[in-house]
Design a protein around this motif. Sequence first.
Motif, PDB file in Angstrom:
ATOM      1  N   PHE A   3       0.829  -1.200   0.000  1.00 24.10           N
ATOM      2  CA  PHE A   3       0.000   0.000   0.000  1.00 24.10           C
ATOM      3  C   PHE A   3       0.868   1.255   0.000  1.00 24.10           C
ATOM      4  O   PHE A   3       1.812   1.367   0.757  1.00 24.10           O
ATOM      5  CB  PHE A   3      -0.927   0.012   1.212  1.00 24.10           C
ATOM      6  CG  PHE A   3      -1.755   1.257   1.309  1.00 24.10           C
ATOM      7  CD1 PHE A   3      -2.812   1.465   0.448  1.00 24.10           C
ATOM      8  CD2 PHE A   3      -1.462   2.219   2.253  1.00 24.10           C
ATOM      9  CE1 PHE A   3      -3.572   2.615   0.517  1.00 24.10           C
ATOM     10  CE2 PHE A   3      -2.221   3.368   2.340  1.00 24.10           C
ATOM     11  CZ  PHE A   3      -3.277   3.562   1.478  1.00 24.10           C
ATOM     12  N   LYS A   4       0.513   2.194  -0.857  1.00 24.60           N
ATOM     13  CA  LYS A   4       1.185   3.491  -0.890  1.00 24.60           C
ATOM     14  C   LYS A   4       0.215   4.530  -0.336  1.00 24.60           C
ATOM     15  O   LYS A   4      -0.961   4.535  -0.694  1.00 24.60           O
ATOM     16  CB  LYS A   4       1.588   3.825  -2.315  1.00 24.60           C
ATOM     17  CG  LYS A   4       2.660   2.890  -2.858  1.00 24.60           C
ATOM     18  CD  LYS A   4       3.054   3.274  -4.265  1.00 24.60           C
ATOM     19  CE  LYS A   4       4.156   2.425  -4.818  1.00 24.60           C
ATOM     20  NZ  LYS A   4       4.094   1.023  -4.600  1.00 24.60           N
ATOM     21  N   PRO A   5       0.682   5.407   0.553  1.00 25.18           N
ATOM     22  CA  PRO A   5      -0.202   6.425   1.134  1.00 25.18           C
ATOM     23  C   PRO A   5      -0.885   7.275   0.064  1.00 25.18           C
ATOM     24  O   PRO A   5      -0.326   7.526  -0.998  1.00 25.18           O
ATOM     25  CB  PRO A   5       0.747   7.278   1.981  1.00 25.18           C
ATOM     26  CG  PRO A   5       1.906   6.390   2.269  1.00 25.18           C
ATOM     27  CD  PRO A   5       2.046   5.506   1.055  1.00 25.18           C
ATOM     28  N   CYS A   6      -2.101   7.711   0.354  1.00 26.53           N
ATOM     29  CA  CYS A   6      -2.886   8.544  -0.561  1.00 26.53           C
ATOM     30  C   CYS A   6      -2.779  10.005  -0.136  1.00 26.53           C
ATOM     31  O   CYS A   6      -2.538  10.300   1.028  1.00 26.53           O
ATOM     32  CB  CYS A   6      -4.352   8.130  -0.522  1.00 26.53           C
ATOM     33  SG  CYS A   6      -4.644   6.461  -1.063  1.00 26.53           S
ATOM     34  N   ASN A   7      -3.015  10.899  -1.082  1.00 25.43           N
ATOM     35  CA  ASN A   7      -3.018  12.324  -0.763  1.00 25.43           C
ATOM     36  C   ASN A   7      -4.360  12.791  -0.234  1.00 25.43           C
ATOM     37  O   ASN A   7      -4.448  13.809   0.422  1.00 25.43           O
ATOM     38  CB  ASN A   7      -2.637  13.144  -1.997  1.00 25.43           C
ATOM     39  CG  ASN A   7      -1.197  12.929  -2.393  1.00 25.43           C
ATOM     40  OD1 ASN A   7      -0.349  12.696  -1.547  1.00 25.43           O
ATOM     41  ND2 ASN A   7      -0.920  12.992  -3.678  1.00 25.43           N
ATOM     42  N   SER A   8      -5.428  12.043  -0.549  1.00 24.06           N
ATOM     43  CA  SER A   8      -6.764  12.456  -0.133  1.00 24.06           C
ATOM     44  C   SER A   8      -7.651  11.238   0.083  1.00 24.06           C
ATOM     45  O   SER A   8      -7.617  10.287  -0.702  1.00 24.06           O
ATOM     46  CB  SER A   8      -7.394  13.356  -1.199  1.00 24.06           C
ATOM     47  OG  SER A   8      -8.748  13.613  -0.881  1.00 24.06           O
ATOM     48  N   GLU A  24     -16.713  18.444  -1.095  1.00 27.46           N
ATOM     49  CA  GLU A  24     -15.267  18.698  -1.169  1.00 27.46           C
ATOM     50  C   GLU A  24     -14.766  19.312   0.132  1.00 27.46           C
ATOM     51  O   GLU A  24     -13.666  18.999   0.589  1.00 27.46           O
ATOM     52  CB  GLU A  24     -14.946  19.610  -2.353  1.00 27.46           C
ATOM     53  CG  GLU A  24     -15.036  18.898  -3.691  1.00 27.46           C
ATOM     54  CD  GLU A  24     -14.591  19.779  -4.837  1.00 27.46           C
ATOM     55  OE1 GLU A  24     -13.649  20.580  -4.654  1.00 27.46           O
ATOM     56  OE2 GLU A  24     -15.184  19.666  -5.916  1.00 27.46           O
ATOM     57  N   ALA A  25     -15.558  20.193   0.731  1.00 28.57           N
ATOM     58  CA  ALA A  25     -15.165  20.833   1.994  1.00 28.57           C
ATOM     59  C   ALA A  25     -15.049  19.790   3.120  1.00 28.57           C
ATOM     60  O   ALA A  25     -14.132  19.855   3.942  1.00 28.57           O
ATOM     61  CB  ALA A  25     -16.164  21.916   2.379  1.00 28.57           C
ATOM     62  N   GLN A  26     -15.973  18.837   3.151  1.00 31.70           N
ATOM     63  CA  GLN A  26     -15.928  17.789   4.173  1.00 31.70           C
ATOM     64  C   GLN A  26     -14.715  16.881   3.977  1.00 31.70           C
ATOM     65  O   GLN A  26     -14.042  16.521   4.949  1.00 31.70           O
ATOM     66  CB  GLN A  26     -17.221  16.978   4.153  1.00 31.70           C
ATOM     67  CG  GLN A  26     -18.426  17.760   4.638  1.00 31.70           C
ATOM     68  CD  GLN A  26     -19.739  17.059   4.358  1.00 31.70           C
ATOM     69  OE1 GLN A  26     -19.919  16.416   3.314  1.00 31.70           O
ATOM     70  NE2 GLN A  26     -20.680  17.193   5.291  1.00 31.70           N
ATOM     71  N   ILE A  27     -14.418  16.527   2.732  1.00 34.05           N
ATOM     72  CA  ILE A  27     -13.228  15.712   2.446  1.00 34.05           C
ATOM     73  C   ILE A  27     -11.973  16.478   2.836  1.00 34.05           C
ATOM     74  O   ILE A  27     -11.044  15.914   3.428  1.00 34.05           O
ATOM     75  CB  ILE A  27     -13.177  15.307   0.955  1.00 34.05           C
ATOM     76  CG1 ILE A  27     -14.273  14.302   0.644  1.00 34.05           C
ATOM     77  CG2 ILE A  27     -11.812  14.748   0.579  1.00 34.05           C
ATOM     78  CD1 ILE A  27     -14.085  12.933   1.244  1.00 34.05           C
ATOM     79  N   GLU A  29     -11.651  18.715   5.162  1.00 31.54           N
ATOM     80  CA  GLU A  29     -11.560  18.717   6.621  1.00 31.54           C
ATOM     81  C   GLU A  29     -10.998  17.382   7.132  1.00 31.54           C
ATOM     82  O   GLU A  29     -10.154  17.348   8.029  1.00 31.54           O
ATOM     83  CB  GLU A  29     -12.936  18.981   7.231  1.00 31.54           C
ATOM     84  CG  GLU A  29     -12.911  19.109   8.734  1.00 31.54           C
ATOM     85  CD  GLU A  29     -14.267  19.455   9.311  1.00 31.54           C
ATOM     86  OE1 GLU A  29     -14.419  19.305  10.533  1.00 31.54           O
ATOM     87  OE2 GLU A  29     -15.177  19.872   8.560  1.00 31.54           O
ATOM     88  N   ILE A  30     -11.448  16.281   6.555  1.00 29.26           N
ATOM     89  CA  ILE A  30     -10.930  14.963   6.939  1.00 29.26           C
ATOM     90  C   ILE A  30      -9.451  14.863   6.588  1.00 29.26           C
ATOM     91  O   ILE A  30      -8.628  14.416   7.394  1.00 29.26           O
ATOM     92  CB  ILE A  30     -11.735  13.841   6.255  1.00 29.26           C
ATOM     93  CG1 ILE A  30     -13.142  13.781   6.843  1.00 29.26           C
ATOM     94  CG2 ILE A  30     -11.026  12.496   6.396  1.00 29.26           C
ATOM     95  CD1 ILE A  30     -14.094  12.888   6.074  1.00 29.26           C
ATOM     96  N   ASP A  31      -9.096  15.289   5.374  1.00 33.96           N
ATOM     97  CA  ASP A  31      -7.706  15.208   4.929  1.00 33.96           C
ATOM     98  C   ASP A  31      -6.763  16.012   5.815  1.00 33.96           C
ATOM     99  O   ASP A  31      -5.616  15.626   6.029  1.00 33.96           O
ATOM    100  CB  ASP A  31      -7.577  15.682   3.472  1.00 33.96           C
ATOM    101  CG  ASP A  31      -8.132  14.680   2.475  1.00 33.96           C
ATOM    102  OD1 ASP A  31      -8.277  13.488   2.835  1.00 33.96           O
ATOM    103  OD2 ASP A  31      -8.420  15.090   1.333  1.00 33.96           O
TER     104      ASP A  31
END
Length: 82
Positions: A3-8, A24-27, A29-31
Amino acid sequence: MDFKPCNSCGTCPVGWDNFKNLTEAQIKEIDETRFEARYRAGEMIFKQGTPTPNAVFMADGLAKLYLETEEGKRVIIALIKP
């Protein structure tokens, strides 16, 4: 699988399907607050009876779900895959 880390979380190939229902705003905030960790074989992720304040998503590997008896024995009740 390596597994390679994701940016989002919104574009992660092994991400939770419900992320597609977020704005997009909720994503974003999670990121901004997410954390990626790697565990070694045998390392405990959560301890029975303790609160779990976070959501955890497993991207790779295998985990054992077990109950600990009053005598201290561990009884495996499930194997968990990503």
